[in-house]
Design a protein around this motif. Structure first.
Motif, PDB file in Angstrom:
ATOM      1  N   ARG A   6       5.287  -6.665   7.253  1.00  0.00           N
ATOM      2  CA  ARG A   6       6.265  -5.731   6.680  1.00  0.00           C
ATOM      3  C   ARG A   6       5.654  -5.185   5.403  1.00  0.00           C
ATOM      4  N   PRO A   7       5.000  -4.026   5.494  1.00  0.00           N
ATOM      5  CA  PRO A   7       4.348  -3.465   4.296  1.00  0.00           C
ATOM      6  C   PRO A   7       5.371  -3.209   3.186  1.00  0.00           C
ATOM      7  N   PRO A   8       4.926  -3.297   1.945  1.00  0.00           N
ATOM      8  CA  PRO A   8       5.826  -2.999   0.828  1.00  0.00           C
ATOM      9  C   PRO A   8       6.283  -1.538   0.856  1.00  0.00           C
ATOM     10  N   SER A   9       7.174  -1.216  -0.044  1.00  0.00           N
ATOM     11  CA  SER A   9       7.686   0.151  -0.100  1.00  0.00           C
ATOM     12  C   SER A   9       6.569   1.115  -0.503  1.00  0.00           C
ATOM     13  N   ILE A  10       6.811   2.380  -0.248  1.00  0.00           N
ATOM     14  CA  ILE A  10       5.832   3.429  -0.591  1.00  0.00           C
ATOM     15  C   ILE A  10       5.558   3.430  -2.090  1.00  0.00           C
ATOM     16  N   ILE A  11       6.487   2.959  -2.871  1.00  0.00           N
ATOM     17  CA  ILE A  11       6.313   2.931  -4.326  1.00  0.00           C
ATOM     18  C   ILE A  11       5.101   2.093  -4.715  1.00  0.00           C
ATOM     19  N   GLN A  12       4.909   0.961  -4.064  1.00  0.00           N
ATOM     20  CA  GLN A  12       3.773   0.090  -4.382  1.00  0.00           C
ATOM     21  C   GLN A  12       2.451   0.759  -4.012  1.00  0.00           C
ATOM     22  N   PHE A  13       2.412   1.444  -2.875  1.00  0.00           N
ATOM     23  CA  PHE A  13       1.207   2.166  -2.483  1.00  0.00           C
ATOM     24  C   PHE A  13       0.938   3.318  -3.459  1.00  0.00           C
ATOM     25  N   SER A  43     -20.901  -9.950 -17.566  1.00  0.00           N
ATOM     26  CA  SER A  43     -21.434  -9.739 -16.221  1.00  0.00           C
ATOM     27  C   SER A  43     -21.961  -8.314 -16.100  1.00  0.00           C
ATOM     28  N   HIS A  44     -23.178  -8.171 -15.584  1.00  0.00           N
ATOM     29  CA  HIS A  44     -23.766  -6.852 -15.447  1.00  0.00           C
ATOM     30  C   HIS A  44     -23.914  -6.460 -13.981  1.00  0.00           C
ATOM     31  N   SER A  45     -23.240  -7.171 -13.084  1.00  0.00           N
ATOM     32  CA  SER A  45     -23.423  -6.913 -11.660  1.00  0.00           C
ATOM     33  C   SER A  45     -22.784  -5.593 -11.234  1.00  0.00           C
ATOM     34  N   GLU A  46     -21.688  -5.225 -11.827  1.00  0.00           N
ATOM     35  CA  GLU A  46     -20.957  -4.042 -11.396  1.00  0.00           C
ATOM     36  C   GLU A  46     -20.189  -3.472 -12.582  1.00  0.00           C
ATOM     37  N   PRO A  47     -20.179  -2.153 -12.754  1.00  0.00           N
ATOM     38  CA  PRO A  47     -19.379  -1.583 -13.849  1.00  0.00           C
ATOM     39  C   PRO A  47     -17.905  -1.923 -13.664  1.00  0.00           C
ATOM     40  N   PRO A  48     -17.165  -2.173 -14.763  1.00  0.00           N
ATOM     41  CA  PRO A  48     -15.760  -2.554 -14.640  1.00  0.00           C
ATOM     42  C   PRO A  48     -14.940  -1.555 -13.841  1.00  0.00           C
ATOM     43  N   SER A  49     -15.173  -0.263 -14.032  1.00  0.00           N
ATOM     44  CA  SER A  49     -14.354   0.712 -13.317  1.00  0.00           C
ATOM     45  C   SER A  49     -14.595   0.640 -11.813  1.00  0.00           C
ATOM     46  N   LEU A  50     -15.825   0.413 -11.410  1.00  0.00           N
ATOM     47  CA  LEU A  50     -16.137   0.301  -9.988  1.00  0.00           C
ATOM     48  C   LEU A  50     -15.528  -0.964  -9.399  1.00  0.00           C
ATOM     49  N   ARG A  51     -15.576  -2.047 -10.148  1.00  0.00           N
ATOM     50  CA  ARG A  51     -14.976  -3.305  -9.699  1.00  0.00           C
ATOM     51  C   ARG A  51     -13.467  -3.125  -9.529  1.00  0.00           C
ATOM     52  N   GLU A  52     -12.829  -2.441 -10.474  1.00  0.00           N
ATOM     53  CA  GLU A  52     -11.386  -2.220 -10.384  1.00  0.00           C
ATOM     54  C   GLU A  52     -11.029  -1.353  -9.190  1.00  0.00           C
ATOM     55  N   VAL A  53     -11.872  -0.370  -8.879  1.00  0.00           N
ATOM     56  CA  VAL A  53     -11.625   0.470  -7.702  1.00  0.00           C
ATOM     57  C   VAL A  53     -11.705  -0.375  -6.440  1.00  0.00           C
ATOM     58  N   HIS A  54     -12.719  -1.243  -6.366  1.00  0.00           N
ATOM     59  CA  HIS A  54     -12.843  -2.120  -5.195  1.00  0.00           C
ATOM     60  C   HIS A  54     -11.622  -3.030  -5.066  1.00  0.00           C
ATOM     61  N   GLU A  55     -11.160  -3.551  -6.179  1.00  0.00           N
ATOM     62  CA  GLU A  55      -9.984  -4.419  -6.159  1.00  0.00           C
ATOM     63  C   GLU A  55      -8.740  -3.644  -5.751  1.00  0.00           C
ATOM     64  N   ALA A  56      -8.623  -2.400  -6.215  1.00  0.00           N
ATOM     65  CA  ALA A  56      -7.483  -1.565  -5.831  1.00  0.00           C
ATOM     66  C   ALA A  56      -7.496  -1.290  -4.333  1.00  0.00           C
ATOM     67  N   VAL A  57      -8.669  -0.963  -3.801  1.00  0.00           N
ATOM     68  CA  VAL A  57      -8.786  -0.687  -2.364  1.00  0.00           C
ATOM     69  C   VAL A  57      -8.477  -1.954  -1.568  1.00  0.00           C
ATOM     70  N   ASP A  58      -8.964  -3.090  -2.026  1.00  0.00           N
ATOM     71  CA  ASP A  58      -8.672  -4.356  -1.337  1.00  0.00           C
ATOM     72  C   ASP A  58      -7.171  -4.647  -1.345  1.00  0.00           C
ATOM     73  N   SER A  59      -6.524  -4.438  -2.478  1.00  0.00           N
ATOM     74  CA  SER A  59      -5.073  -4.651  -2.566  1.00  0.00           C
ATOM     75  C   SER A  59      -4.334  -3.717  -1.621  1.00  0.00           C
ATOM     76  N   PHE A  60      -4.748  -2.465  -1.609  1.00  0.00           N
ATOM     77  CA  PHE A  60      -4.123  -1.469  -0.744  1.00  0.00           C
ATOM     78  C   PHE A  60      -4.270  -1.874   0.724  1.00  0.00           C
ATOM     79  N   ALA A 102      -1.963   7.212   8.912  1.00  0.00           N
ATOM     80  CA  ALA A 102      -2.351   6.640  10.198  1.00  0.00           C
ATOM     81  C   ALA A 102      -1.462   5.459  10.577  1.00  0.00           C
ATOM     82  N   ARG A 103      -0.976   4.728   9.584  1.00  0.00           N
ATOM     83  CA  ARG A 103      -0.091   3.588   9.835  1.00  0.00           C
ATOM     84  C   ARG A 103       1.370   4.011   9.999  1.00  0.00           C
ATOM     85  N   GLY A 104       1.643   5.299   9.820  1.00  0.00           N
ATOM     86  CA  GLY A 104       3.009   5.789   9.986  1.00  0.00           C
ATOM     87  C   GLY A 104       3.913   5.519   8.806  1.00  0.00           C
TER      88      GLY A 104
END
Length: 135
Positions: free
Chosen positions: A59-66, A34-51, A91-93
């Motif tokens: 009930r957000p997970p522990s700070i360790i997961q973040f 796939s040439h749509s997006e560089p792997p590192s950029l795709r992984e960053v998007h996935e990380a931000v989405d997970s976050f 911002a979420r406290g």
């Protein structure tokens, strides 16, 4: 029947598979071409989405997961993204721990944002933590 050491290794392996964050992906044969997006950029998007998904949980997970996600972003030199996500935590406290603040300091220093780095350093003391060798 499995020996004791073999069953222990199997359990550790299964547990380690469960601990892989959602944004970590293993390339399939189709995604390698796939040439749509560089792997590192795709992984960053996935990380931000997970976050973001973790932040929106009732009930957000522990700070360790973040912190794992922030650390991964910092290791791949995505410092502005890590700082932005840290600000969303604030911002979420959700209270950071010492490791989270160390990552924030590292990101700020790498971006030459020394005022913000010293602010994070001061926060370590305000929260009652003791700086460690990493700090």
């Amino acid at each position: 029947m499995l020996s004791s050491s073999t069953s222990t290794i199997t359990l550790i392996f299964r547990y380690s598979l469960l601990r892989i964050p959602n944004f970590v992906s293993f390339p399939s044969s189709s995604s390698l071409h796939s040439h749509s997006e560089p792997p590192s950029l795709r992984e960053v998007h996935e990380a931000v989405d997970s976050f973001t998904r973790m932040l929106s949980m009732r009930r957000p997970p522990s700070i360790i997961q973040f912190t794992k996600i922030l650390g991964s972003l910092a290791k791949t030199n995505h410092f502005p993204t890590a700082i932005s996500l840290f600000q969303q935590l604030q911002a979420r406290g959700i209270a950071p721990d010492l490791v989270t603040l160390n990552i924030l300091i590292n990101c700020c220093c790498a971006m030459s944002r020394m005022t913000l780095a010293f602010s994070a350093f001061a926060k370590i003391f305000r929260m009652g933590f003791q700086p460690d060798a990493v700090t």
